[in-house]
Design an enzyme around this catalytic site. Sequence first.
Site, mmCIF file in Angstrom:
data_model
loop_
_atom_site.group_PDB
_atom_site.id
_atom_site.type_symbol
_atom_site.label_atom_id
_atom_site.label_comp_id
_atom_site.label_asym_id
_atom_site.label_seq_id
_atom_site.Cartn_x
_atom_site.Cartn_y
_atom_site.Cartn_z
ATOM 1 N N TYR A 125 -32.941 71.535 97.694
ATOM 2 C CA TYR A 125 -32.261 72.649 98.351
ATOM 3 C C TYR A 125 -31.295 72.168 99.448
ATOM 4 C CZ TYR A 125 -35.857 75.667 96.188
ATOM 5 O OH TYR A 125 -36.688 76.335 95.309
ATOM 6 N N LYS A 173 -43.715 63.492 92.439
ATOM 7 C CA LYS A 173 -43.532 63.146 91.024
ATOM 8 C C LYS A 173 -42.869 61.771 90.974
ATOM 9 C CE LYS A 173 -43.596 64.321 86.582
ATOM 10 N NZ LYS A 173 -44.805 64.617 85.783
ATOM 11 N N ASP A 206 -47.241 68.254 88.626
ATOM 12 C CA ASP A 206 -47.706 69.022 87.462
ATOM 13 C C ASP A 206 -49.236 69.090 87.427
ATOM 14 O OD1 ASP A 206 -47.433 66.303 87.102
ATOM 15 O OD2 ASP A 206 -46.797 66.406 85.015
ATOM 16 N N ASP A 230 -42.122 75.298 97.325
ATOM 17 C CA ASP A 230 -41.730 76.681 97.063
ATOM 18 C C ASP A 230 -42.549 77.228 95.894
ATOM 19 O OD1 ASP A 230 -40.369 79.070 97.050
ATOM 20 O OD2 ASP A 230 -38.451 78.243 96.402
ATOM 21 N N ASP A 234 -46.095 79.841 96.017
ATOM 22 C CA ASP A 234 -46.124 81.152 95.351
ATOM 23 C C ASP A 234 -47.303 81.225 94.381
ATOM 24 O OD1 ASP A 234 -43.820 81.905 96.676
ATOM 25 O OD2 ASP A 234 -42.819 82.664 94.886
HETATM 26 MG MG MG Z 1 -40.318 81.457 97.267
#
Ligand code: MG
Length: 333
Positions: A125, A173, A206, A230, A234
């Site tokens: 991001y 990762k 993962d 992120d 969630d």
């Molecule tokens: Mg979010």
Amino acid sequence: MTKHRICLLPGDGIGPEVIECAEQVLSALPLDLEFTRAEIGFGAYERLGTPLPDSTLEQIRLSSAALFGAVTTPPNLPGYFSPVVRMRQSLDLYANFRPCQSIPHSTSRPNIDMVIVRENTEGLYSGIERMEDDGNRAITERVITRKGSERIIRKAFDLARQTNRKSVHVVHKANVLRQTCGLFRSVAFEVAKEYPDITMNEMLVDTCAMELVRAPEQFEVIVTTNLFGDILSDEACMFVGGLGVASSGNIGTEAAVFEPVHGSAPPLAGTGKANPIATFLATAMMLDYLNEKESAERLRKAVRECIANKESTPDLDGALTTNQVTEKVIRKL
Ligand code: MG
Ligand code: NAI
């Protein structure tokens, strides 16, 4: 009593409704608070020509902490930018904390008490994107720095220590993203040496997504890079009541902004169905940050009692409105 200056950022949709409720709850606690309000979001853009005026950033900087509702993202508006991402970057709110704790409700899985600590300013991001080959090749660069990794990993270990937790999972990762995740991972091993009392576990992202579903109670603190955090946060909030109760804090060196995880939920705006509890729990996180631990605990206790008594909005099987839940919480305070 320490005086705190709180900047309220209502935003769009249900944002102003839940922030109004949080202001009432804060006013019912034995605290010395001064409130200011600042503009953010699509409404601000329509009124002022920008979704994040400089004056808003200045107000947040001048405050002890800010409480943010939510904003609406308009589809495909040229020149529009995400005020949330811009705010985090402008104020260097580099640490995002998302607590996930079991609630006394049938949709919640038991024995979960973890915090996901997400790097909030770099990674995928970072905002470095371009099109090549006449729009046939799209590139987003992933930036990971030693400084960015070190400070977020240290925050995670400090949190573990302060909250008497025994382990930190460093999620990456590095087997595929050898450079960026490789740097994050090696910094984690260095920092972990300073915390011999905390066990560091590394886990591939993962595997972590899978383990969160299989046995979420194994995690105490997870620390990871921006995009992974992120997504995982969630995922994790769905085991403990979902968006109506999920809260988060964005903390930097010069400012701190607390918010519910949910968005502006336009269809819920004005219906009285928005659950204000996510914002109340964000408010409790803010009170912890301001070192008002007793008020924070009182607020969390009142919220838990409401949930257990089904004194809640329809998303938690209750029949109360946003304002009625707020009244119940205030009565319990
Ligand atoms: Mg979010
Ligand atoms: P959303 O979080 O607004 O809604 C997702 C689902 O959760 C909907 O079914 C909604 O009714 C429900 N929900 C959300 N908050 C709730 C609450 N307090 N009580 C009960 N139910 C609740 O996400 P969505 O629909 O994807 O996005 C709506 C708008 O919000 C978009 O413009 C999006 O860009 C924006 N958004 C803003 C965020 C922020 O300000 N930090 C974060 C996420 C989305």
